[in-house]
Design a protein around this motif. Structure first.
Motif, PDB file in Angstrom:
ATOM      1  N   LEU A 110       0.844  -1.520  -0.184  1.00 54.26           N
ATOM      2  CA  LEU A 110      -0.037   0.074   0.096  1.00 54.26           C
ATOM      3  C   LEU A 110       0.874   1.251   0.116  1.00 54.26           C
ATOM      4  CD1 LEU A 110      -2.607   1.434   0.340  1.00 54.26           C
ATOM      5  CD2 LEU A 110      -2.672   0.981   2.634  1.00 54.26           C
ATOM      6  N   SER A 111       2.142   1.154   0.848  1.00 52.04           N
ATOM      7  CA  SER A 111       2.903   2.463   0.941  1.00 52.04           C
ATOM      8  C   SER A 111       3.367   2.806  -0.667  1.00 52.04           C
ATOM      9  CB  SER A 111       4.054   1.964   2.036  1.00 52.04           C
ATOM     10  OG  SER A 111       4.638   0.730   1.511  1.00 52.04           O
ATOM     11  N   SER A 112       3.918   1.821  -1.341  1.00 53.30           N
ATOM     12  CA  SER A 112       4.324   2.090  -2.398  1.00 53.30           C
ATOM     13  C   SER A 112       3.162   2.637  -3.677  1.00 53.30           C
ATOM     14  CB  SER A 112       5.081   0.897  -3.198  1.00 53.30           C
ATOM     15  OG  SER A 112       5.987   0.404  -2.416  1.00 53.30           O
ATOM     16  N   VAL A 113       2.209   2.236  -3.550  1.00 59.39           N
ATOM     17  CA  VAL A 113       1.018   2.565  -4.215  1.00 59.39           C
ATOM     18  C   VAL A 113       0.653   4.119  -3.986  1.00 59.39           C
ATOM     19  CG1 VAL A 113      -1.507   2.293  -4.816  1.00 59.39           C
ATOM     20  CG2 VAL A 113       0.162   0.427  -4.616  1.00 59.39           C
ATOM     21  N   ILE A 114       0.558   4.416  -2.826  1.00 57.91           N
ATOM     22  CA  ILE A 114       0.460   5.939  -2.393  1.00 57.91           C
ATOM     23  C   ILE A 114       1.446   6.703  -2.983  1.00 57.91           C
ATOM     24  CG2 ILE A 114       0.591   7.483  -0.402  1.00 57.91           C
ATOM     25  CD1 ILE A 114      -0.597   5.175   1.396  1.00 57.91           C
ATOM     26  N   GLY A 115       2.645   6.406  -2.877  1.00 56.77           N
ATOM     27  CA  GLY A 115       3.772   7.331  -3.583  1.00 56.77           C
ATOM     28  C   GLY A 115       3.476   7.411  -4.799  1.00 56.77           C
ATOM     29  N   VAL A 116       2.973   6.328  -5.489  1.00 54.11           N
ATOM     30  CA  VAL A 116       3.007   6.416  -7.117  1.00 54.11           C
ATOM     31  C   VAL A 116       1.723   7.284  -7.389  1.00 54.11           C
ATOM     32  CG1 VAL A 116       2.284   4.716  -9.180  1.00 54.11           C
ATOM     33  CG2 VAL A 116       4.082   4.058  -7.763  1.00 54.11           C
TER      34      VAL A 116
END
Length: 504
Positions: free
Chosen positions: A241-247
């Protein structure tokens, strides 16, 4: 554009090897995801797996019902006639994510059925679900390989399911085989051929490409993304989820309902529940990701934040820190001193910097909490002429035996050696030292008090400050600082010897 998130930590994430959440943990995680992080939907269980799975789902669904978010809680179900639907209804659920075959190979070889028979079985489950008031989403399992090897089969399935009137069609890269070019192309083809369908993309991370594939899917026009917290999931896990937020936030500048300030807190809670540690360099949520180590980076930050990017730690409820160690420069140290409300003159700063670099060779990091101890050791200790120096020493300890110390010491250019035993390593060291002093007929003070302290929250490798009070006709204190308690005491003792020698 707005991107919606289905988080499957409680279903796909629990398929991580060795991970099993208790009922109370599942309910807590569900509340954190929906109320704190504000994900759009959560997938919480697989139908008919076990009684424990049922009880966990039941508790979450009862809570969701009383908090008016029942439609945001989904359960994986199977093409098994009425069985999965009945299980979900008994648990109190209203949404099924129906697992169907997304590749011809899976359909023929695993189910041993023709596409027509499989589709007929799916239609019966959907018909029963609708009669029970259950909303149906479809997982096209192994869709990625289906797009590679049996595109006609995929098109046939999607067209038929869309005609029946399912809510969402989920496109999983079940085995994590796609690259970003395929992800973009396959998702784009789905959207172009079925513009009225609502699609989700579900990425696995077997080739470490899950985040890149999510980026490609969103670029193609997909608006629904499946995630897990901390990237939990079977094999190499799901897209975090953390990586998706950044993207989504920083590369596409699209909207999400996620409250990113709660991300770190929730991630740490799930780390605790799952027992799976977050890698220290994990983007956004890792221990080190907002820590500058290089002195030149800290210097650049002092000069208009030259080493910052859009991932500001405050967005995620965190703070930027500046590591102290052998790579430190004055800028790193100044940042940490500022945080502690301390200010040093240039000469003192130089001494503290040199000391931190020296100590940094002995341990991985020097913490901000260590800093007051280091400053005190530098500034509060007298500048002592080194007439007495330790050349070498060896300390040993063994179960059931007294500790032994062998000491080689230089006094005004002469080398003296002795070996002695004692109750502990420092006692053995002191006994060896006393042997030398007695032979030389030199006076030796009495040890009055011995105090040891470490920084608050210090770990096993924390610096130890030892303060020893001596009586030599008058009382005085010396301090030693080291990551080893005995070595810190020895440093304090050598300072004491030189103070006495210099006074003579």
């Amino acid at each position: 554009m707005k991107i919606s998130i289905l988080d499957t930590t409680l279903r796909d994430g629990e398929q991580t090897s060795g991970v099993s959440f208790s009922d109370s943990e599942k309910l807590t995680i569900a509340k954190l995801l929906l109320e704190e992080l504000k994900v759009d939907r959560i997938e919480v269980a697989s139908a008919r797996v076990s009684e424990g799975e049922f009880q966990g789902a039941y508790k979450i669904l009862q809570w969701a019902k009383s908090n008016d978010c029942l439609d945001r809680v989904e359960i994986l179900g199977f093409v098994d006639g009425k069985a999965s639907i009945d299980w979900i209804m008994d648990a109190g659920g209203t949404v099924i994510n129906l697992l169907c075959k997304g590749s011809l190979k899976h359909c023929r070889q695993q189910l041993k059925k023709s596409p027509k028979t499989h589709l007929s079985d799916i239609e019966k489950v959907i018909e029963y679900a609708k009669s029970c008031g259950i909303t149906v989403n479809i997982y096209l399992e192994d869709w990625s390989n289906g797009m590679r090897d049996s595109r006609e089969y995929v098109d046939q399935m999607v067209a038929a399911l869309h005609k029946i009137g399912v809510n969402r069609i989920m496109l999983p890269d079940t085995l994590g085989v796609l690259n970003y070019e395929e992800s973009f192309s396959f998702c784009q083809q789905m959207l172009q051929k079925f513009p009225d369908c609502e699609f989700d993309f579900h990425a696995h991370n077997d080739y470490d490409l899950a985040t890149a594939n999510v980026y490609a899917a969103i670029k193609a026009g997909i608006t629904g993304i499946h995630t897990t917290v901390n990237g939990l999931g079977e094999r190499a896990g799901n897209v975090p989820l953390s990586s998706v937020i950044g993207v989504v936030k920083d590369h596409f500048h699209f909207d999400m309902n996620i409250d990113e300030k709660k991300l770190y807190t929730v991630s740490k809670m799930i780390e605790s529940f799952s027992g799976v540690r977050i890698p220290a360099n994990k983007p956004l949520i890792g221990e080190f990701v907002f820590t500058q180590t290089s002195g030149i980076h800290a210097d650049g930050d002092n000069k208009d934040n030259l080493y910052h990017n859009d991932l500001k730690p405050e967005r995620f409820g965190r703070k930027r820190t500046y590591a102290l160690g052998k790579m430190s420069g004055k800028a790193n140290i100044k940042k940490n001193l500022d945080a502690l409300g301390m200010e040093l003159d240039p000469e003192s700063m130089k001494k503290v910097t040199e000391k931190i670099i020296e100590l940094g060779d002995k341990k991985e990091t020097v913490t901000k909490e260590d800093l007051p101890y280091i400053v005190a050791d530098i500034l509060k200790s007298e500048e002592i002429k080194q007439n007495i120096k330790i050349k070498n020493y060896s300390l040993s300890v063994a179960e059931g035996l007294k500790s032994v110390a062998t000491l080689s010491i230089e006094i005004k250019g002469q080398i003296y050696e002795e070996t002695a035993s004692g109750d502990g390593q420092y006692d053995a060291f002191m006994n060896a030292l006393l042997k030398i002093y007695k032979k030389l007929n030199k006076s030796y003070p009495a040890l009055i008090d011995y105090a040891v302290s470490i920084p608050p929250g210090g770990k096993t490798d924390a610096f130890v400050e030892t303060i020893i009070t001596w009586d030599h006709g008058y009382q005085f204190k010396t301090r030693g600082l080291d990551s080893d308690q005995t070595v810190a005491a020895i440093k304090a003792t050598i300072k004491m010897l030189n103070i006495i020698e210099n006074k003579k």
